[in-house]
Design a protein around this motif. Structure first.
Motif, short mmCIF file in Angstrom:
data_model
loop_
_atom_site.label_atom_id
_atom_site.label_comp_id
_atom_site.label_asym_id
_atom_site.label_seq_id
_atom_site.Cartn_x
_atom_site.Cartn_y
_atom_site.Cartn_z
N VAL A 25 58.83 63.16 68.24
CA VAL A 25 60.15 62.53 68.21
C VAL A 25 61.22 63.56 68.58
O VAL A 25 61.13 64.73 68.21
CB VAL A 25 60.45 61.98 66.79
N ASP A 26 62.21 63.10 69.33
CA ASP A 26 63.42 63.89 69.56
C ASP A 26 64.61 62.96 69.39
O ASP A 26 64.47 61.85 68.86
CB ASP A 26 63.40 64.61 70.91
N ALA A 27 65.76 63.38 69.83
CA ALA A 27 66.97 62.56 69.66
C ALA A 27 66.92 61.27 70.47
O ALA A 27 67.74 60.37 70.25
CB ALA A 27 68.20 63.38 70.05
N TYR A 28 65.99 61.17 71.40
CA TYR A 28 65.97 60.04 72.32
C TYR A 28 64.88 59.02 72.06
O TYR A 28 65.05 57.84 72.38
CB TYR A 28 65.85 60.56 73.76
N ALA A 29 63.74 59.45 71.52
CA ALA A 29 62.63 58.51 71.41
C ALA A 29 61.55 59.00 70.46
O ALA A 29 61.47 60.19 70.15
CB ALA A 29 62.01 58.30 72.80
N ASP A 30 60.73 58.07 70.04
CA ASP A 30 59.44 58.34 69.42
C ASP A 30 58.44 58.11 70.54
O ASP A 30 58.22 56.98 70.97
CB ASP A 30 59.19 57.40 68.24
N TYR A 31 57.86 59.18 71.07
CA TYR A 31 57.10 59.10 72.30
C TYR A 31 55.76 58.39 72.16
O TYR A 31 55.27 57.78 73.10
CB TYR A 31 56.96 60.49 72.92
N GLY A 32 55.18 58.41 70.97
CA GLY A 32 53.97 57.64 70.73
C GLY A 32 54.26 56.15 70.77
O GLY A 32 53.51 55.38 71.38
N VAL A 33 55.35 55.75 70.15
CA VAL A 33 55.76 54.34 70.18
C VAL A 33 56.08 53.92 71.61
O VAL A 33 55.70 52.84 72.06
CB VAL A 33 56.98 54.11 69.24
N GLN A 34 56.76 54.80 72.35
CA GLN A 34 57.12 54.49 73.74
C GLN A 34 55.89 54.35 74.63
O GLN A 34 55.82 53.45 75.47
CB GLN A 34 58.05 55.57 74.31
N ALA A 35 54.92 55.25 74.49
CA ALA A 35 53.71 55.18 75.32
C ALA A 35 52.95 53.89 75.04
O ALA A 35 52.46 53.23 75.98
CB ALA A 35 52.82 56.40 75.08
N ARG A 36 52.86 53.53 73.79
CA ARG A 36 52.18 52.27 73.42
C ARG A 36 52.93 51.07 73.99
O ARG A 36 52.34 50.17 74.59
CB ARG A 36 52.05 52.17 71.90
N ALA A 37 54.24 51.06 73.81
CA ALA A 37 55.06 49.94 74.31
C ALA A 37 54.95 49.81 75.83
O ALA A 37 54.86 48.70 76.36
CB ALA A 37 56.51 50.12 73.88
N HIS A 38 54.95 50.94 76.53
CA HIS A 38 54.86 50.91 77.99
C HIS A 38 53.55 50.25 78.42
O HIS A 38 53.52 49.40 79.31
CB HIS A 38 54.97 52.33 78.53
N ALA A 39 52.44 50.64 77.79
CA ALA A 39 51.15 50.04 78.12
C ALA A 39 51.15 48.54 77.81
O ALA A 39 50.65 47.74 78.61
CB ALA A 39 50.03 50.74 77.35
N LEU A 40 51.73 48.15 76.69
CA LEU A 40 51.75 46.73 76.32
C LEU A 40 52.63 45.90 77.25
O LEU A 40 52.31 44.75 77.56
CB LEU A 40 52.18 46.57 74.86
N VAL A 41 53.74 46.47 77.70
CA VAL A 41 54.61 45.77 78.67
C VAL A 41 53.86 45.58 79.99
O VAL A 41 53.89 44.50 80.59
CB VAL A 41 55.93 46.54 78.87
N ASN A 42 53.18 46.62 80.45
CA ASN A 42 52.43 46.56 81.69
C ASN A 42 51.34 45.49 81.57
O ASN A 42 51.17 44.64 82.46
CB ASN A 42 51.82 47.94 81.97
N ARG A 43 50.61 45.49 80.47
CA ARG A 43 49.56 44.50 80.23
C ARG A 43 50.15 43.09 80.17
O ARG A 43 49.60 42.15 80.77
CB ARG A 43 48.82 44.82 78.94
N ALA A 44 51.26 42.94 79.44
CA ALA A 44 51.88 41.61 79.32
C ALA A 44 52.28 41.06 80.68
O ALA A 44 52.12 39.86 80.95
CB ALA A 44 53.10 41.69 78.39
N HIS A 45 52.79 41.93 81.55
CA HIS A 45 53.13 41.49 82.91
C HIS A 45 51.88 40.97 83.62
O HIS A 45 51.90 39.91 84.25
CB HIS A 45 53.76 42.61 83.73
N CYS A 46 50.79 41.73 83.53
CA CYS A 46 49.55 41.32 84.21
C CYS A 46 49.01 40.02 83.63
O CYS A 46 48.50 39.17 84.37
CB CYS A 46 48.50 42.42 84.13
N LEU A 47 49.12 39.84 82.32
CA LEU A 47 48.63 38.59 81.71
C LEU A 47 49.53 37.41 82.08
O LEU A 47 49.03 36.30 82.30
CB LEU A 47 48.54 38.73 80.19
N ALA A 48 50.82 37.64 82.17
CA ALA A 48 51.73 36.57 82.61
C ALA A 48 51.49 36.24 84.08
O ALA A 48 51.64 35.10 84.50
CB ALA A 48 53.18 36.98 82.39
N ASN A 49 51.12 37.26 84.85
CA ASN A 49 50.72 37.12 86.25
C ASN A 49 51.69 36.23 87.05
O ASN A 49 51.30 35.19 87.59
CB ASN A 49 49.29 36.58 86.33
#
Length: 182
Positions: A25-49
């Motif tokens: 974590v720094d002043a801008y983000a929790d990077y573990g949460v961000q990496a997980r969210a990024h993967a889930l957004v990418n997956r959600a896009h592919c599932l919505a297709n």
């Protein structure tokens, strides 16, 4: 602020091949949460297709820079050409294991005779265009291997994060790390 819809998955994977984002974590983000969210957004896009690409689903998703039938493309939800890059979902394994494991099983068990060889998985595939890359790029193979080991044991993260100079550097840059350390 990053690209709309997170951009290609390599943006949140390559920085964390050695650097453990869990609890980073720094002043801008929790990077573990961000990496997980990024993967889930990418997956959600592919599932919505939204483009109706054949083959997309829970066992075949993942957009990142790779070969493409038209050349080399930085695939992402905003640049979706119907091409799936194995390294995208497979390098997400430490962040979204339940979502990434079906992709690994499908690529290896169901499509392995066409996609997997001595050099690993082909760089990309497009079921919609009945195309698979002939290439296997080291820059896309290495993150798969590192992610698999970090998912399995955390070894590479522990080795890197356990270095005193890494901890000193993170502290000097304003990071805190409450995740596992050697």
């Amino acid at each position: 602020r990053g690209p709309e819809w997170g951009g290609p998955l390599f943006l949140s994977q390559y920085p964390f091949l050695g650097l453990d984002p869990r609890g980073l974590v720094d002043a801008y983000a929790d990077y573990g949460v961000q990496a997980r969210a990024h993967a889930l957004v990418n997956r959600a896009h592919c599932l919505a297709n939204p483009h109706g690409w054949r083959g997309y689903g829970t066992n075949l998703w993942g957009l990142t820079a790779s070969d493409d039938p038209i050349g080399y493309v930085a695939h992402s939800p905003t640049e979706d050409t119907g091409t799936i890059t194995p390294t995208a979902a497979l390098s997400s394994l430490p962040f979204v294991p339940d979502e990434a494991m079906p992709v690994l099983r499908h690529l290896h068990d169901d499509l392995g005779d066409r996609l997997f060889g001595e050099g690993g998985f082909v760089d990309a595939l497009s079921p919609h265009h009945d195309w698979a890359a002939a290439s296997r790029l080291a820059i896309d193979q290495a993150p798969i291997v590192v992610a698999l080991e970090n998912y399995r044991s955390g070894l590479l993260w522990r080795l890197f994060m356990g270095r005193p100079e890494v901890q000193t550097g993170l502290s000097a840059l304003g990071f805190t790390h409450t995740g596992p350390v050697a």
